[in-house]
Scaffold this motif. Structure first.
Motif, short mmCIF file in Angstrom:
data_model
loop_
_atom_site.label_atom_id
_atom_site.label_comp_id
_atom_site.label_asym_id
_atom_site.label_seq_id
_atom_site.Cartn_x
_atom_site.Cartn_y
_atom_site.Cartn_z
N TRP A 35 0.84 -1.21 0.00
CA TRP A 35 0.00 0.00 0.00
C TRP A 35 0.87 1.25 0.00
N VAL A 36 1.85 1.28 0.88
CA VAL A 36 2.74 2.44 0.95
C VAL A 36 3.53 2.60 -0.35
N ALA A 37 4.02 1.49 -0.89
CA ALA A 37 4.85 1.55 -2.09
C ALA A 37 4.11 2.16 -3.28
N THR A 38 2.79 2.00 -3.33
CA THR A 38 2.05 2.58 -4.46
C THR A 38 2.19 4.10 -4.51
N TYR A 39 2.42 4.71 -3.35
CA TYR A 39 2.53 6.17 -3.31
C TYR A 39 3.91 6.67 -3.77
N ARG A 40 4.78 5.75 -4.09
CA ARG A 40 6.05 6.17 -4.69
C ARG A 40 5.80 6.79 -6.06
N TRP A 41 4.75 6.31 -6.74
CA TRP A 41 4.42 6.80 -8.07
C TRP A 41 3.01 7.39 -8.16
N ARG A 42 2.12 6.96 -7.29
CA ARG A 42 0.71 7.37 -7.38
C ARG A 42 0.46 8.61 -6.55
N ASP A 43 -0.19 9.60 -7.15
CA ASP A 43 -0.54 10.83 -6.45
C ASP A 43 -1.95 10.71 -5.88
N PRO A 44 -2.16 11.03 -4.61
CA PRO A 44 -3.52 11.04 -4.07
C PRO A 44 -4.39 12.05 -4.81
N ALA A 45 -5.68 11.84 -4.72
CA ALA A 45 -6.62 12.71 -5.42
C ALA A 45 -6.78 14.04 -4.69
N VAL A 46 -6.28 15.09 -5.29
CA VAL A 46 -6.51 16.45 -4.81
C VAL A 46 -6.88 17.31 -6.01
N GLU A 47 -7.42 18.47 -5.74
CA GLU A 47 -7.90 19.31 -6.84
C GLU A 47 -6.77 19.68 -7.80
N THR A 48 -5.65 20.12 -7.26
CA THR A 48 -4.50 20.48 -8.09
C THR A 48 -3.25 19.95 -7.43
N TRP A 49 -2.54 19.04 -8.09
CA TRP A 49 -1.30 18.48 -7.56
C TRP A 49 -0.13 19.37 -7.93
N VAL A 50 0.74 19.65 -6.96
CA VAL A 50 1.92 20.47 -7.20
C VAL A 50 3.17 19.61 -7.01
N PRO A 51 3.87 19.26 -8.08
CA PRO A 51 5.12 18.48 -7.93
C PRO A 51 6.13 19.26 -7.10
N LEU A 52 6.98 18.53 -6.40
CA LEU A 52 7.98 19.20 -5.56
C LEU A 52 8.91 20.07 -6.40
N THR A 53 9.13 19.70 -7.63
CA THR A 53 10.00 20.49 -8.51
C THR A 53 9.40 21.86 -8.81
N GLU A 54 8.10 22.02 -8.55
CA GLU A 54 7.43 23.30 -8.79
C GLU A 54 7.15 24.04 -7.49
N LYS A 120 -2.14 5.88 17.20
CA LYS A 120 -0.72 6.21 17.39
C LYS A 120 0.16 5.02 17.02
N GLY A 121 -0.27 3.82 17.38
CA GLY A 121 0.50 2.64 17.03
C GLY A 121 0.54 2.41 15.53
N LEU A 122 -0.61 2.55 14.87
CA LEU A 122 -0.66 2.40 13.42
C LEU A 122 0.12 3.50 12.71
N GLU A 123 0.10 4.68 13.29
CA GLU A 123 0.89 5.80 12.73
C GLU A 123 2.37 5.44 12.72
N ALA A 124 2.86 4.87 13.82
CA ALA A 124 4.26 4.47 13.87
C ALA A 124 4.55 3.36 12.86
N TRP A 125 3.63 2.42 12.74
CA TRP A 125 3.78 1.31 11.79
C TRP A 125 3.94 1.84 10.36
N PHE A 126 3.03 2.72 9.94
CA PHE A 126 3.09 3.25 8.57
C PHE A 126 4.28 4.19 8.38
N THR A 127 4.68 4.87 9.44
CA THR A 127 5.85 5.74 9.34
C THR A 127 7.10 4.93 9.01
N VAL A 128 7.25 3.80 9.66
CA VAL A 128 8.40 2.92 9.38
C VAL A 128 8.42 2.51 7.91
N TRP A 129 7.27 2.10 7.39
CA TRP A 129 7.21 1.66 6.00
C TRP A 129 7.45 2.82 5.03
#
Length: 222
Positions: A35-54, A120-129
């Motif tokens: 699940w976490v790895a998908t966000y390496r390439w997949r952008d969450p749905a927001v009205e306007t995405w701003v790449p870090l390069t911009e 809080k526990g799940l937050e730590a879990w996902f933070t590690v990943w």
């Protein structure tokens, strides 16, 4: 012999339970990492995405300095900041939040807003990943685009329009405007109608810190 025979079923049950628990943890680890790895390439749905390069380096630095000064140095948890917060609480002061940008992103992206020990526990879990699977630059890019910057103001593009005007651009923000946006992040709903005097002082401190400390604060993003 009789007592040994009687103990065997209990031992088998214990081994079976341990294997089941280990299997469950393995399944959760595989599912979470995928699940976490998908966000390496997949952008969450927001009205306007701003790449870090911009996004201007000044704004990147302002956010890191305001929310997580050791972002480039830790692996998801700032233990020095956590200890300082606990020490303040033990001395009778308020328990100040010590969540890193990675922790904040984990709860925004994967969890729910209500506080609890389970969250809080799940937050730590996902933070590690996230720290294991996503580059720091991607973590900051996701963070800027999914956090709330005010009522009905999700993501950086909406924040710039709401707080700085329709002609402002995330790629061309100076130190003053960047610091203003950065100090909204802890309590965007509270500061939607204006900054209290104490927060204005903090904004000024961040603005002044950007030239000296900004480049090192975001060195890992380059």
């Amino acid at each position: 012999m009789a007592s040994l025979a009687a103990a065997m079923p209990s031992g088998r049950i214990g081994r079976t339970a341990a294997l089941a628990a280990g299997g469950l943890v393995l399944v959760l680890a595989i599912a979470s990492s995928a699940w976490v790895a998908t966000y390496r390439w997949r952008d969450p749905a927001v009205e306007t995405w701003v790449p870090l390069t911009e996004v201007s380096a000044t704004l990147q630095a302002a956010v890191v300095l305001a929310e997580d000064q050791h972002f480039c140095l830790h692996h998801g948890f700032d233990f020095g900041r956590i200890e300082a917060s606990l020490a303040t609480a033990r001395a009778g002061g308020p328990l100040v939040g010590a969540s890193t940008l990675s922790q904040q992103l984990a709860r925004t992206l994967f969890l729910w807003p209500e506080r609890s020990w389970v969250r809080k526990g799940l937050e730590a879990w996902f933070t590690v990943w996230m720290e294991a699977l996503l580059p720091k630059a991607r973590i900051l890019e996701l963070y800027l685009n999914v956090v709330d910057w005010g009522p009905r103001t999700r993501g950086l593009a909406a924040a710039v329009r709401r707080h700085l005007g329709p002609d402002a651009s995330p790629g061309r923000l100076g130190a003053r405007a960047s610091a203003h946006l950065a100090v909204l992040l802890p309590s965007p709903a509270r500061f939607a109608e204006g900054l209290p005097p104490a927060v204005e002082v903090r904004r000024d401190h961040i603005e002044q810190a950007i030239p000296a400390f900004g480049p090192s604060a975001i060195a890992c993003l380059r």
